[in-house]
Design a protein around this motif. Structure first.
Motif, PDB file in Angstrom:
ATOM      1  N   PHE A 115      -1.137 -11.143  14.545  1.00 47.90           N
ATOM      2  CA  PHE A 115      -0.358 -10.234  15.428  1.00 47.90           C
ATOM      3  C   PHE A 115      -0.308 -10.849  16.901  1.00 47.90           C
ATOM      4  CE2 PHE A 115       0.311  -5.988  13.735  1.00 47.90           C
ATOM      5  CZ  PHE A 115      -0.198  -6.236  12.419  1.00 47.90           C
ATOM      6  N   ALA A 116       0.560 -10.726  17.746  1.00 48.88           N
ATOM      7  CA  ALA A 116       0.520 -11.409  19.066  1.00 48.88           C
ATOM      8  C   ALA A 116      -0.412 -10.645  19.994  1.00 48.88           C
ATOM      9  CB  ALA A 116       1.739 -11.213  19.722  1.00 48.88           C
ATOM     10  N   GLU A 117      -0.673  -9.372  19.601  1.00 49.21           N
ATOM     11  CA  GLU A 117      -1.662  -8.373  20.449  1.00 49.21           C
ATOM     12  C   GLU A 117      -2.206  -7.508  19.300  1.00 49.21           C
ATOM     13  OE1 GLU A 117      -0.199  -5.601  23.209  1.00 49.21           O
ATOM     14  OE2 GLU A 117       1.597  -6.724  22.993  1.00 49.21           O
ATOM     15  N   PRO A 118      -3.161  -7.117  19.401  1.00 50.68           N
ATOM     16  CA  PRO A 118      -3.875  -6.131  18.323  1.00 50.68           C
ATOM     17  C   PRO A 118      -3.050  -4.897  18.085  1.00 50.68           C
ATOM     18  CG  PRO A 118      -5.551  -6.824  19.750  1.00 50.68           C
ATOM     19  CD  PRO A 118      -4.370  -7.302  20.376  1.00 50.68           C
ATOM     20  N   PHE A 119      -2.454  -4.636  16.973  1.00 53.01           N
ATOM     21  CA  PHE A 119      -1.726  -3.333  16.953  1.00 53.01           C
ATOM     22  C   PHE A 119      -2.108  -2.670  15.632  1.00 53.01           C
ATOM     23  CE2 PHE A 119       2.385  -0.854  16.415  1.00 53.01           C
ATOM     24  CZ  PHE A 119       2.092  -0.140  17.648  1.00 53.01           C
ATOM     25  N   VAL A 120      -2.868  -2.094  15.553  1.00 55.89           N
ATOM     26  CA  VAL A 120      -3.567  -1.442  14.274  1.00 55.89           C
ATOM     27  C   VAL A 120      -2.454  -0.508  13.541  1.00 55.89           C
ATOM     28  CG1 VAL A 120      -5.371  -0.117  13.203  1.00 55.89           C
ATOM     29  CG2 VAL A 120      -5.927  -1.968  14.919  1.00 55.89           C
ATOM     30  N   PRO A 121      -1.892   0.456  14.363  1.00 56.09           N
ATOM     31  CA  PRO A 121      -0.702   1.360  13.624  1.00 56.09           C
ATOM     32  C   PRO A 121       0.200   0.714  12.755  1.00 56.09           C
ATOM     33  CG  PRO A 121      -0.987   2.049  15.928  1.00 56.09           C
ATOM     34  CD  PRO A 121      -1.946   0.657  15.949  1.00 56.09           C
ATOM     35  N   ALA A 122       0.469  -0.490  13.128  1.00 56.81           N
ATOM     36  CA  ALA A 122       1.545  -1.476  12.291  1.00 56.81           C
ATOM     37  C   ALA A 122       1.246  -1.462  10.794  1.00 56.81           C
ATOM     38  CB  ALA A 122       1.570  -2.716  12.874  1.00 56.81           C
ATOM     39  N   LEU A 123      -0.407  -1.136  10.408  1.00 58.33           N
ATOM     40  CA  LEU A 123      -0.703  -1.211   9.153  1.00 58.33           C
ATOM     41  C   LEU A 123       0.286  -0.205   8.040  1.00 58.33           C
ATOM     42  CD1 LEU A 123      -2.790  -1.894   6.880  1.00 58.33           C
ATOM     43  CD2 LEU A 123      -4.026   0.225   7.678  1.00 58.33           C
ATOM     44  N   PHE A 124       0.480   0.668   8.899  1.00 61.78           N
ATOM     45  CA  PHE A 124       1.517   1.792   7.632  1.00 61.78           C
ATOM     46  C   PHE A 124       2.766   1.138   7.459  1.00 61.78           C
ATOM     47  CE2 PHE A 124       4.694   5.111   7.892  1.00 61.78           C
ATOM     48  CZ  PHE A 124       4.238   5.903   6.585  1.00 61.78           C
ATOM     49  N   PHE A 125       3.198   0.731   8.474  1.00 64.09           N
ATOM     50  CA  PHE A 125       4.932  -0.022   8.494  1.00 64.09           C
ATOM     51  C   PHE A 125       5.045  -1.036   7.568  1.00 64.09           C
ATOM     52  CE2 PHE A 125       4.698   2.449  12.333  1.00 64.09           C
ATOM     53  CZ  PHE A 125       5.848   3.302  12.015  1.00 64.09           C
ATOM     54  N   ILE A 126       3.793  -2.096   7.828  1.00 62.85           N
ATOM     55  CA  ILE A 126       3.592  -3.435   6.929  1.00 62.85           C
ATOM     56  C   ILE A 126       3.184  -3.061   5.799  1.00 62.85           C
ATOM     57  CG2 ILE A 126       2.239  -5.503   6.802  1.00 62.85           C
ATOM     58  CD1 ILE A 126       2.287  -5.655   9.616  1.00 62.85           C
ATOM     59  N   GLY A 127       2.192  -2.004   5.551  1.00 57.82           N
ATOM     60  CA  GLY A 127       1.685  -1.885   3.957  1.00 57.82           C
ATOM     61  C   GLY A 127       2.821  -1.199   3.272  1.00 57.82           C
ATOM     62  N   LEU A 131       1.019  -1.175   0.002  1.00 54.83           N
ATOM     63  CA  LEU A 131       0.120  -0.018   0.162  1.00 54.83           C
ATOM     64  C   LEU A 131       0.883   1.387  -0.102  1.00 54.83           C
ATOM     65  CD1 LEU A 131      -2.233  -0.785   3.066  1.00 54.83           C
ATOM     66  CD2 LEU A 131      -2.929  -1.410   0.732  1.00 54.83           C
ATOM     67  N   ILE A 132       0.483   2.434  -0.483  1.00 57.29           N
ATOM     68  CA  ILE A 132       0.918   3.679  -0.364  1.00 57.29           C
ATOM     69  C   ILE A 132      -0.269   4.549   0.205  1.00 57.29           C
ATOM     70  CG2 ILE A 132       2.061   5.572  -1.330  1.00 57.29           C
ATOM     71  CD1 ILE A 132       2.796   3.748  -3.863  1.00 57.29           C
ATOM     72  N   TYR A 133       0.588   5.326   1.366  1.00 59.07           N
ATOM     73  CA  TYR A 133      -0.327   6.275   1.962  1.00 59.07           C
ATOM     74  C   TYR A 133      -0.200   7.586   1.399  1.00 59.07           C
ATOM     75  CZ  TYR A 133      -2.497   8.914   5.592  1.00 59.07           C
ATOM     76  OH  TYR A 133      -3.454   9.770   6.215  1.00 59.07           O
ATOM     77  N   ASN A 134      -1.060   8.189   0.635  1.00 58.16           N
ATOM     78  CA  ASN A 134      -1.201   9.429  -0.049  1.00 58.16           C
ATOM     79  C   ASN A 134      -1.397  10.410   0.953  1.00 58.16           C
ATOM     80  OD1 ASN A 134      -1.560  11.712  -1.316  1.00 58.16           O
ATOM     81  ND2 ASN A 134      -2.724  10.546  -3.175  1.00 58.16           N
ATOM     82  N   SER A 135      -0.235  11.232   1.468  1.00 53.01           N
ATOM     83  CA  SER A 135      -0.301  12.066   2.509  1.00 53.01           C
ATOM     84  C   SER A 135      -0.915  13.262   2.059  1.00 53.01           C
ATOM     85  CB  SER A 135       1.349  12.592   2.980  1.00 53.01           C
ATOM     86  OG  SER A 135       1.930  12.959   2.086  1.00 53.01           O
ATOM     87  N   ALA A 136      -1.214  13.592   0.689  1.00 51.26           N
ATOM     88  CA  ALA A 136      -1.689  14.785   0.230  1.00 51.26           C
ATOM     89  C   ALA A 136      -3.324  14.715   0.469  1.00 51.26           C
ATOM     90  CB  ALA A 136      -1.396  14.968  -1.130  1.00 51.26           C
ATOM     91  N   GLN A 137      -3.744  13.251   0.423  1.00 50.21           N
ATOM     92  CA  GLN A 137      -5.222  13.014   0.343  1.00 50.21           C
ATOM     93  C   GLN A 137      -5.776  12.274   1.613  1.00 50.21           C
ATOM     94  OE1 GLN A 137      -6.353  11.315  -3.534  1.00 50.21           O
ATOM     95  NE2 GLN A 137      -6.056  13.197  -4.260  1.00 50.21           N
ATOM     96  N   GLY A 138      -4.773  11.949   2.345  1.00 48.17           N
ATOM     97  CA  GLY A 138      -5.001  11.217   3.702  1.00 48.17           C
ATOM     98  C   GLY A 138      -5.500   9.936   3.571  1.00 48.17           C
ATOM     99  N   LYS A 139      -5.107   9.291   2.449  1.00 45.28           N
ATOM    100  CA  LYS A 139      -5.908   7.698   2.609  1.00 45.28           C
ATOM    101  C   LYS A 139      -4.742   6.640   1.697  1.00 45.28           C
ATOM    102  CE  LYS A 139      -7.623   8.324  -2.010  1.00 45.28           C
ATOM    103  NZ  LYS A 139      -8.631   8.999  -2.930  1.00 45.28           N
ATOM    104  N   TYR A 140      -5.190   5.589   2.032  1.00 49.55           N
ATOM    105  CA  TYR A 140      -4.237   4.610   1.414  1.00 49.55           C
ATOM    106  C   TYR A 140      -4.508   4.183   0.147  1.00 49.55           C
ATOM    107  CZ  TYR A 140      -2.125   3.254   5.758  1.00 49.55           C
ATOM    108  OH  TYR A 140      -1.676   3.357   7.181  1.00 49.55           O
ATOM    109  N   VAL A 141      -3.624   4.086  -0.839  1.00 50.93           N
ATOM    110  CA  VAL A 141      -3.806   3.688  -2.221  1.00 50.93           C
ATOM    111  C   VAL A 141      -3.207   2.358  -2.343  1.00 50.93           C
ATOM    112  CG1 VAL A 141      -3.293   4.197  -4.609  1.00 50.93           C
ATOM    113  CG2 VAL A 141      -3.123   6.060  -2.787  1.00 50.93           C
ATOM    114  N   PRO A 142      -4.426   1.278  -2.775  1.00 48.47           N
ATOM    115  CA  PRO A 142      -3.796  -0.156  -2.995  1.00 48.47           C
ATOM    116  C   PRO A 142      -2.840  -0.119  -4.000  1.00 48.47           C
ATOM    117  CG  PRO A 142      -5.967   0.342  -3.795  1.00 48.47           C
ATOM    118  CD  PRO A 142      -5.780   1.504  -3.037  1.00 48.47           C
ATOM    119  N   TRP A 143      -1.572  -0.842  -3.797  1.00 48.21           N
ATOM    120  CA  TRP A 143      -0.606  -0.937  -4.711  1.00 48.21           C
ATOM    121  C   TRP A 143      -0.549  -2.481  -5.040  1.00 48.21           C
ATOM    122  CZ3 TRP A 143       0.121   3.568  -6.819  1.00 48.21           C
ATOM    123  CH2 TRP A 143       1.089   3.584  -7.755  1.00 48.21           C
TER     124      TRP A 143
END
Lengths: 564, 324
Positions: free
Chosen positions: A139-151, A55-67
């Motif tokens: 995940f060993a425990e829920p950690f939603v913010p990891a989406l950015f780093f994994i994506g 995924l790519i985070y489009n910082s100008a539009q504030g959303k993830y672009v599927p890649w």
């Protein structure tokens, strides 16, 4: 000697049609290095042009672009993140891209912690493939913010990487990627060129033939080339940019200095008297003239930070009502600052200088890095502002090592430093500012939270934020965290850092413009620049570029809108 | 011969001392490479990854003497380690990329400036009070008083940026490939003109004045009068009797200048984006890249010592008094 040379003709600027010349970073020389795991040391293009993320985070539009992934989803307990991979993607050597490659990439990071630069595996348990086009991240425990780093992790090919003996020192000189520019057309110490990938999965793209990256040792040399019209795309600090760059050709010269880089902050040391008192922190903040700082230290290229410290990357969390309710202590107001200091018992002594409540002298040192001129100017203004309200403040500059050690171990009064963002989730930002987990005693080096502020309430909210993938709940939690930040003023935000980006559209068009800011322009922000890179196209008939570009630019902007 | 061997022994000792200083100075300087690494990443790297990176770079907390023996051992194997700023390239490779261009640019300009300066000084002294003598020394001293990087910026702006006659960066045109073919060689020379000129202009005056002043002293010597009285041709007196002796101090200076070629053109290289060694050094110091710094300092030290030894050899030929 000069006259004897046959080659002394007017130096024309050489441009192959359809080649984009980009200056994303400065270096004296290039070393052939395309290892995507060592992104900060690898050549530009490694992550993005050659290796692509899910995924790519489009910082100008504030959303993830599927890649490379067509979509993603969280399980109901937020313990599993599933990616549906794009079908029909090929590696540049012709082999198909599959779920095995994704799993292999993350398993490699697990085996070699030096490759896991965002510490993804701290929260992961395992990774599992299902068929050729589905990947489950457990995940060993829920950690939603990891989406950015994994994506945004660059995915490598299992078949080329499985035999690499030491991936940490591997230079990957002939990379095999899925990106739009995978062929190293030439590589020299002063310039390299990435040619287009004929197998690229986006039909008809990329439209340009190659990307050329020349080496410039410093900002001045690169700016000179930009002003001479030799570059198409750059990330440069250009002084007085409207006058010396844009005014030269308003139609084709443009820039975007997005305020999305980490906010520069003034860190008060909470474990030292009197900075543990919130009134003192807010008074110091009110005494500072941020307008002056951004105008002089940053040439007006950024704005004063809001008291929450949120940059434009977090635009959707910003809430002016909340700030108005609690009080904007970032507004320059020396009278209110003085009153607040009086209230806190830090009264002006007979010599006109404020003393601590017990009457002992109050000396304030502002810790700063020697040689980092923008911060030093900011520090000088801060010291002057503080003296104006009766605080005996002095700017002290140290070599980075000494400066950072003081900051880490808490051996300072006030310190100017960066803050890290860590993706579009507010989690990382506020975790590093307010979590009790990050608080270290004085004398022990802290990685973050140098001000040593911890809030139990913030801990609770952060842990809830880490567990939710519901946008509405996320926003509520973010607002609650902002409230704690505003009430306590743990650090004093000064200004967000700008992400530099300039373009020249005489030869190449399709850049994000003021009218159509479809993505971030800064070419060094990997993999975000890929959103722009695939939209670039040569203007038809380069020689007649000046007459025909108006029309071409118009076409491009409609096409880009279609693509998103 | 004994003289040369004795000198050689001295240089070996000097080399060892500088090797040791080379090891100690960066370690005694404030700041450490690990925190410099942190500064480079500005908190974007997680602590666990940072720790792993440090291990890869070979930062250890071993006692200094252990580090010293490791250092000497790897030096003897020609291994300078991995560069931090250009990770994961080896230091030898990084230096190799810039060495050739620095040698070409600074080497050529030092030789040109030395030959031209000495010749002009020789002529100025020979026709003392003539127009060359009254114009050249003050003019070149005046030009030499400008810092050479300022001269470089002036040339770059006037002849390169505004005039457009010369390229403003790099060592050769970007679209050419390196090799012994005419387009490449001409392009390399074309690119070297401005930076070389700036160095020559800045350093010419020193050679000229040195040569002229020694010459004037020597021209008053008895053996010059004697040579002229014998009826030798003026050119023979000038070149074989006067110049040969007057050149000695300049030769010493030339040896030093040659040695400093590797480090001396730092700012010129930065101004012209010349892919040489000078900028590497600047960057290495800035990013506290110990391995690269050590490699560069070592190459400079070796160059200075080697150049001095060559000067010693030259002395043996020029000055019979040293041949004992």
């Amino acid at each position: 000697m000069a006259l004897a040379l046959p080659a002394c003709r007017r130096q024309s600027v050489e441009h192959d049609p359809g080649v984009v010349t980009v200056v994303p970073t400065q270096s004296a020389t290039w070393i052939r290095h395309f290892n995507p795991f060592l992104q900060s040391q690898a050549r530009w293009g490694t992550v993005g042009a050659i290796y692509e993320p899910l995924l790519i985070y489009n910082s100008a539009q504030g959303k993830y672009v599927p890649w490379l992934a067509e979509s993603y989803g969280w399980s109901s307990d937020n313990l599993t993140l599933t990616f549906e991979l794009r079908k029909g993607v090929l590696w540049s050597d012709g082999r198909p891209f599959t779920a095995r490659d994704v799993a292999f990439t993350f398993e490699l990071m697990k085996r070699y912690p030096a490759l896991d630069q965002n510490a993804i595996w701290v929260k992961l348990r395992s990774i599992e493939t299902e068929g050729d086009h589905r990947v489950h991240v457990h995940f060993a425990e829920p950690f939603v913010p990891a989406l950015f780093f994994i994506g945004e992790s660059a995915i490598v090919a299992e078949h080329t990487w499985k035999d690499v003996t030491d991936p940490v020192t591997f230079r990957d000189e002939n990379p095999v990627g899925t990106g739009p520019f995978t062929e190293i057309r030439s590589f020299k110490t002063q310039v390299y060129e990435l040619g287009r990938n004929p197998r690229y999965w986006q039909p008809g793209k990329p439209k340009v033939q190659a990307v050329r990256v020349p080496a410039f040792p410093g900002n001045e040399q690169a700016s000179l080339a930009l002003l001479r019209g030799e570059l198409d795309w750059a990330a440069l600090f250009v002084p007085a940019i409207d006058r010396i760059f844009v005014a030269k050709d308003r139609e084709h010269h443009g820039y975007q200095f997005a305020k999305v880089e980490g906010t520069v902050m003034l860190y008060p040391n909470h474990l030292r008297k009197p900075y543990g008192d919130v009134r003192v922190r807010k008074a110091i903040s009110q005494a500072i003239d941020r307008q002056l700082i951004t105008r002089i230290a940053m040439q007006g290229y950024t704005d004063p930070a809001p008291p929450t410290g949120l940059t434009d990357l977090y635009a959707r969390y910003k809430d002016q009502k909340l700030i108005d309710e609690i009080g904007d202590f970032n507004r320059h107001d020396p009278v209110a600052a003085a009153a607040l200091l009086d209230q806190a018992g830090l009264r002006v002594g007979p010599d006109g200088v404020r003393t601590l409540p017990d009457g002992s002298p109050w000396k304030v040192d502002v810790n700063c890095v020697a040689g980092w001129s923008d911060w030093i100017i900011a520090g000088q203004i801060i010291a002057k502002n503080l003296r104006a309200v009766g605080i005996d403040a002095t700017l002290r500059t140290y070599d980075f090592g000494a400066y950072f050690q003081r900051q880490q171990t808490g051996d300072y009064d006030l310190s100017i430093s960066y803050s890290t963002t860590g993706g579009p989730s507010l989690y990382t930002y506020y975790h590093r500012q307010m979590s009790t987990e990050t608080v270290k005693p004085l004398g022990v080096a802290a990685e973050h939270n140098w001000q040593r502020f911890g809030s139990k309430e913030a801990d609770r909210l952060l842990s809830a934020l880490a567990r939710t993938s519901d946008p509405k709940e996320e926003l509520e939690l973010a607002r609650a965290l902002e409230r704690i930040f505003l009430e306590n003023a743990p650090t004093l935000p000064l200004f967000p850092g700008p992400a530099w980006g300039e373009y020249v559209s005489t030869r190449i068009s399709g850049f994000p413009t003021k009218e159509n800011p479809y993505a971030a322009l800064a070419p060094y922000k990997a993999p975000g620049y890929l959103l722009t890179l695939v939209e670039l196209e040569p203007n038809t008939g380069t020689s007649a570029a000046h007459t025909s570009t108006g029309k071409t630019t118009g076409n491009t902007s409609t096409q880009t809108e279609g693509a998103h | 011969m004994r003289f040369l061997l004795r000198r050689l022994g001295f240089y070996l000792l000097a080399a060892w001392v500088s090797l040791t200083l080379n090891f100690l100075i960066p370690r005694l300087a404030p700041g450490d490479p690990a925190s410099a690494l942190q500064a480079r990443f500005q908190g974007r790297l997680e602590p666990s990854a940072l720790a792993a990176m440090k291990k890869v770079f070979g930062y250890t907390d071993a006692p200094l003497y252990v580090q010293y023996f490791d250092y000497v051992k790897s030096l003897l194997h020609g291994d300078f380690g991995i560069s931090v700023a250009y990770f994961p390239a080896r230091v030898t490779e990084v230096i190799g990329s810039g060495l050739m261009w620095t040698l070409f640019l600074a080497g050529t300009s030092v030789v040109i400036s030395f030959v031209l300066g000495s010749a002009l000084g020789l002529l100025a002294a020979w026709r003392r009070g003539g127009w060359l003598d009254s114009v050249a020394p003050p003019a070149f001293i005046f030009l030499g008083a400008f810092p050479y990087f300022w001269m470089a910026m002036l040339l770059l702006f006037s002849l390169g940026f505004v005039g457009g006659w010369f390229p403003v960066r790099h060592a050769y045109a970007d679209q050419l490939t390196m090799g012994w073919n005419w387009p490449f060689v001409l392009s390399a020379i074309h690119h070297a003109v401005l930076p070389a000129t700036s160095i020559v202009i800045a350093s010419l005056g020193g050679w000229l004045l040195g040569m002229r002043n020694t010459m004037i002293g020597i021209l008053a010597e008895d053996y010059i009068t004697m040579a002229q009285a014998k009826g030798l041709s003026p050119s023979r007196v000038m070149l074989h009797y006067a110049a040969r002796n007057a050149l000695l101090p300049n030769i010493t200076g030339f040896g030093m200048a040659l040695g400093f070629v590797l480090s001396g053109s730092l700012l010129t290289e930065i101004v012209f984006s010349y892919p040489g060694q000078g900028f590497l050094l600047f960057q290495a110091v800035k990013s506290q890249d110990f391995p690269l710094m050590q490699g560069l300092f070592l190459s400079i030290t070796v160059a200075v010592l080697a150049a001095n030894w060559l000067v010693d050899v030259a002395y043996v030929f020029l000055d019979p008094r040293t041949r004992r």
